[in-house]
Design a protein around this motif. Structure first.
Motif, PDB file in Angstrom:
ATOM      1  N   ALA A   1       8.557  -5.789 -11.250  1.00 44.40           N
ATOM      2  CA  ALA A   1       8.262  -7.221 -11.326  1.00 44.40           C
ATOM      3  C   ALA A   1       8.524  -7.714 -12.741  1.00 44.40           C
ATOM      4  O   ALA A   1       8.432  -6.950 -13.717  1.00 44.40           O
ATOM      5  N   ARG A   2       8.858  -8.989 -12.833  1.00 42.91           N
ATOM      6  CA  ARG A   2       8.936  -9.652 -14.133  1.00 42.91           C
ATOM      7  C   ARG A   2       7.624 -10.384 -14.340  1.00 42.91           C
ATOM      8  O   ARG A   2       7.275 -11.294 -13.583  1.00 42.91           O
ATOM      9  N   LEU A   3       6.886  -9.994 -15.374  1.00 35.67           N
ATOM     10  CA  LEU A   3       5.573 -10.572 -15.631  1.00 35.67           C
ATOM     11  C   LEU A   3       5.713 -11.958 -16.252  1.00 35.67           C
ATOM     12  O   LEU A   3       6.804 -12.400 -16.604  1.00 35.67           O
ATOM     13  N   THR A   4       4.585 -12.631 -16.410  1.00 35.10           N
ATOM     14  CA  THR A   4       4.618 -14.010 -16.914  1.00 35.10           C
ATOM     15  C   THR A   4       5.106 -14.096 -18.357  1.00 35.10           C
ATOM     16  O   THR A   4       5.546 -15.162 -18.791  1.00 35.10           O
ATOM     17  N   ASP A   5       5.043 -12.994 -19.110  1.00 37.84           N
ATOM     18  CA  ASP A   5       5.535 -13.018 -20.486  1.00 37.84           C
ATOM     19  C   ASP A   5       7.012 -12.642 -20.581  1.00 37.84           C
ATOM     20  O   ASP A   5       7.552 -12.489 -21.674  1.00 37.84           O
ATOM     21  N   GLY A   6       7.669 -12.469 -19.413  1.00 35.13           N
ATOM     22  CA  GLY A   6       9.098 -12.177 -19.380  1.00 35.13           C
ATOM     23  C   GLY A   6       9.441 -10.710 -19.343  1.00 35.13           C
ATOM     24  O   GLY A   6      10.593 -10.352 -19.108  1.00 35.13           O
ATOM     25  N   ARG A   7       8.468  -9.827 -19.564  1.00 37.64           N
ATOM     26  CA  ARG A   7       8.748  -8.394 -19.557  1.00 37.64           C
ATOM     27  C   ARG A   7       8.826  -7.866 -18.125  1.00 37.64           C
ATOM     28  O   ARG A   7       8.141  -8.373 -17.230  1.00 37.64           O
ATOM     29  N   ARG A   8       9.691  -6.862 -17.936  1.00 36.36           N
ATOM     30  CA  ARG A   8       9.818  -6.223 -16.630  1.00 36.36           C
ATOM     31  C   ARG A   8       9.035  -4.917 -16.638  1.00 36.36           C
ATOM     32  O   ARG A   8       9.109  -4.156 -17.612  1.00 36.36           O
ATOM     33  N   LYS A   9       8.326  -4.645 -15.576  1.00 35.69           N
ATOM     34  CA  LYS A   9       7.561  -3.410 -15.477  1.00 35.69           C
ATOM     35  C   LYS A   9       7.630  -2.846 -14.069  1.00 35.69           C
ATOM     36  O   LYS A   9       7.747  -3.593 -13.083  1.00 35.69           O
ATOM     37  N   LEU A  10       7.543  -1.518 -13.999  1.00 34.89           N
ATOM     38  CA  LEU A  10       7.381  -0.857 -12.718  1.00 34.89           C
ATOM     39  C   LEU A  10       5.903  -0.976 -12.369  1.00 34.89           C
ATOM     40  O   LEU A  10       5.051  -0.389 -13.038  1.00 34.89           O
ATOM     41  N   VAL A  11       5.576  -1.749 -11.352  1.00 33.30           N
ATOM     42  CA  VAL A  11       4.172  -2.051 -11.061  1.00 33.30           C
ATOM     43  C   VAL A  11       3.589  -1.168  -9.968  1.00 33.30           C
ATOM     44  O   VAL A  11       2.369  -1.113  -9.812  1.00 33.30           O
ATOM     45  N   SER A  12       4.447  -0.477  -9.198  1.00 32.73           N
ATOM     46  CA  SER A  12       3.910   0.380  -8.145  1.00 32.73           C
ATOM     47  C   SER A  12       4.966   1.381  -7.687  1.00 32.73           C
ATOM     48  O   SER A  12       6.143   1.035  -7.560  1.00 32.73           O
ATOM     49  N   LEU A  13       4.531   2.620  -7.484  1.00 32.05           N
ATOM     50  CA  LEU A  13       5.353   3.654  -6.858  1.00 32.05           C
ATOM     51  C   LEU A  13       4.587   4.131  -5.633  1.00 32.05           C
ATOM     52  O   LEU A  13       3.468   4.635  -5.757  1.00 32.05           O
ATOM     53  N   GLN A  14       5.185   3.954  -4.460  1.00 31.35           N
ATOM     54  CA  GLN A  14       4.500   4.318  -3.225  1.00 31.35           C
ATOM     55  C   GLN A  14       5.370   5.264  -2.409  1.00 31.35           C
ATOM     56  O   GLN A  14       6.591   5.116  -2.345  1.00 31.35           O
ATOM     57  N   GLU A  15       4.697   6.219  -1.794  1.00 33.68           N
ATOM     58  CA  GLU A  15       5.361   7.169  -0.908  1.00 33.68           C
ATOM     59  C   GLU A  15       5.188   6.709   0.532  1.00 33.68           C
ATOM     60  O   GLU A  15       4.092   6.315   0.946  1.00 33.68           O
ATOM     61  N   VAL A  16       6.283   6.739   1.285  1.00 38.04           N
ATOM     62  CA  VAL A  16       6.213   6.437   2.719  1.00 38.04           C
ATOM     63  C   VAL A  16       5.812   7.729   3.426  1.00 38.04           C
ATOM     64  O   VAL A  16       6.557   8.706   3.423  1.00 38.04           O
ATOM     65  N   VAL A  17       4.627   7.717   4.024  1.00 38.77           N
ATOM     66  CA  VAL A  17       4.056   8.934   4.601  1.00 38.77           C
ATOM     67  C   VAL A  17       4.529   9.170   6.024  1.00 38.77           C
ATOM     68  O   VAL A  17       4.834  10.292   6.426  1.00 38.77           O
ATOM     69  N   GLY A  18       4.608   8.112   6.817  1.00 37.03           N
ATOM     70  CA  GLY A  18       4.999   8.265   8.213  1.00 37.03           C
ATOM     71  C   GLY A  18       4.481   7.102   9.039  1.00 37.03           C
ATOM     72  O   GLY A  18       4.342   5.981   8.530  1.00 37.03           O
ATOM     73  N   MET A  19       4.182   7.388  10.292  1.00 34.51           N
ATOM     74  CA  MET A  19       3.696   6.356  11.219  1.00 34.51           C
ATOM     75  C   MET A  19       2.263   6.668  11.627  1.00 34.51           C
ATOM     76  O   MET A  19       1.885   7.815  11.821  1.00 34.51           O
ATOM     77  N   GLU A  20       1.500   5.622  11.749  1.00 28.98           N
ATOM     78  CA  GLU A  20       0.151   5.718  12.310  1.00 28.98           C
ATOM     79  C   GLU A  20       0.044   4.627  13.361  1.00 28.98           C
ATOM     80  O   GLU A  20      -0.152   3.461  13.053  1.00 28.98           O
ATOM     81  N   GLY A  21       0.236   5.037  14.615  1.00 29.73           N
ATOM     82  CA  GLY A  21       0.348   4.044  15.686  1.00 29.73           C
ATOM     83  C   GLY A  21       1.651   3.296  15.551  1.00 29.73           C
ATOM     84  O   GLY A  21       2.729   3.900  15.529  1.00 29.73           O
TER      85      GLY A  21
END
Length: 451
Positions: free
Chosen positions: A373-393
């Motif tokens: 994401a680009r934050l309000t001060d203009g800097r770019r940051k990696l804000v989340s790393l998520q693993e796709v686990v599978g299906m639940e229903g």
């Protein structure tokens, strides 16, 4: 009529004008009139075919000499700063993109936004600012746009008032003219670094942490399919370039893009780019056709610059059928939104696959999602790393591995926050181990935080 006979028609730039920096010369109509007249006289004296065969340095030198001669013949009174600026501007008009050349030479400028001939904005360090660069009139701006699009065999006029192009350095260009734009021709240039950013640069800019960078590099080497999600200008392509540097040099990589932006450094890279329809509306080659064709090119990995349509179906099938380690970007504000967009884009192709079956295909193809994401001060940051686990229903399940938590905003507008692991060890750790990749135990220590 000789040049000396014409000099009475040339207005002298007022000596009392306070030009300040050289760019302030653009403030006077007399300057534009003089520059246009000298430019026209120059074109009447030179042989364009001969100049076209010259090296750029020699050409610039020859043009400078001719302009000096024309200025001397005109008898116009210019001080040293004005004289130097006039020569440079006419050189830029002939050899480059006129008033835009100083901005293109500025490495701090990431975007150039021309809102008509009198308003030119740039983005520096994530913030927009108005420049004092102007064009003499709308016709002058149109000439620059024509010069850009003609280089790649395109055209822009009332019958085709929108065009996408790119500059020789790879910068992406979009132009739109009346009647679609109401305030004159509009030009947008998305620039790219001549020297691509490295992971060390992202760590220095605090876009991610050293431990997170080490984890991401291991994921790439272990051939984990990665989807990079983010908004416009958030740095998706930059991060994709950085991650691709971890791909071994002995693998064959096929990149597919709407406009070539990726700057992969591996020796075995095949670059494909879509083709828009011609003026008759024929000849279009879209990303889906290129993805399908790439499967016949024996790729080890397929990298799709940005997924934006039905090509997502073929991309997911490729990821599920032996092309592991492939990567792509998508416009989305959250990892969950990214999955929803993939599902929606698959439906755009008229597929009749039940939603659950499509989600199963997505969950088995995409192993990890990186949200930037680009934050309000203009800097770019990696804000989340998520693993796709599978299906639940009927729902695709994910677990967050790393996150950036915003804690406030400083008095100067700087966003405050910290990176940290969530304490969850991803299921793909076994895959990393199988590829001989080991990470320190503190990588997933949730008690450790980084600014």
């Amino acid at each position: 009529m000789s040049l000396r006979d014409q000099k009475q028609d040339v207005k002298t730039v007022p000596e009392s004008t306070d030009f300040g920096t050289v760019s302030r010369l653009h403030a006077t109509p007399e300057y534009y009139e003089l520059k246009a007249k000298l430019h026209g006289q120059l074109l009447g004296r030179i042989d364009l075919e001969v100049l076209g065969s010259m090296a750029p340095e020699r050409l610039r030198e020859e043009l400078g000499s001719l302009v000096k001669k024309l200025l001397a013949e005109s008898g116009v009174a210019l001080n040293a700063t004005e004289h130097s600026k006039m020569i440079q501007d006419i050189q830029d008009e002939v050899m480059g993109l006129g008033p835009l050349e100083p901005l293109l030479a500025d490495p701090t400028v990431s975007d150039i936004l021309v809102n008509g001939p009198k308003k030119v904005y740039v983005e520096r360090h994530g913030r927009l600012e108005l420049t004092d660069i102007v064009f003499s009139d709308a016709g002058h701006l149109m000439k620059i746009i024509d010069k850009i699009v003609s280089r790649i065999g395109r055209r822009i006029d009332e019958s085709s008032p929108m065009v996408d192009a790119r500059l020789p350095d790879g910068s992406r260009v979009n132009a739109i003219i009346p009647p679609l734009s109401l305030d004159g021709p509009l030009l947008s240039i998305r620039r790219f670094a001549v020297v691509p950013l490295r992971v060390e640069d992202l760590i220095l800019y605090k876009s991610l942490t050293p431990e997170l960078a080490q984890l991401l590099a291991g994921m790439v080497r272990a051939k984990i399919n990665i989807l990079i999600s983010g908004g416009t200008g958030s740095g998706k392509t930059t991060l994709l370039n950085v991650l691709s540097s971890a791909i071994p040099g002995n693998e064959r990589i096929v990149t597919i893009e709407d406009a070539a932006e990726l700057q992969l450094q591996q020796p075995h890279v095949v670059r494909l780019e879509t083709r828009p329809p011609n003026i008759e509306g024929k000849g279009e080659i879209n990303q889906r056709a290129l993805v399908r064709n790439s499967l016949r090119m024996r790729p080890d990995r397929i990298i799709v610059g940005e997924v934006r349509g039905v090509e997502v179906v073929d991309m997911l099938q490729a990821m599920n059928t032996g092309h592991e380690g492939s990567m792509a970007t998508v416009h989305a504000n959250t990892p969950r939104d990214a999955l929803t967009r993939l599902e929606n884009m698959a439906g755009m192709g008229g597929m009749t696959i039940p939603p659950k079956a499509m989600r199963q295909q997505i969950s088995s193809a995409i192993m990890a999602i990186i949200q930037i994401a680009r934050l309000t001060d203009g800097r770019r940051k990696l804000v989340s790393l998520q693993e796709v686990v599978g299906m639940e229903g009927d729902i695709i399940t994910m677990q967050e591995i790393y996150a950036f938590t915003q804690t406030g905003i400083a008095a100067d507008g700087t966003v405050l926050g910290h990176f940290g692991a969530t304490g969850v060890r991803p299921k793909f750790m076994g895959r990393l181990k199988a590829y001989g990749i080991s990470l320190p135990d503190e990588t997933f220590d949730q008690t450790r935080t980084y600014e």
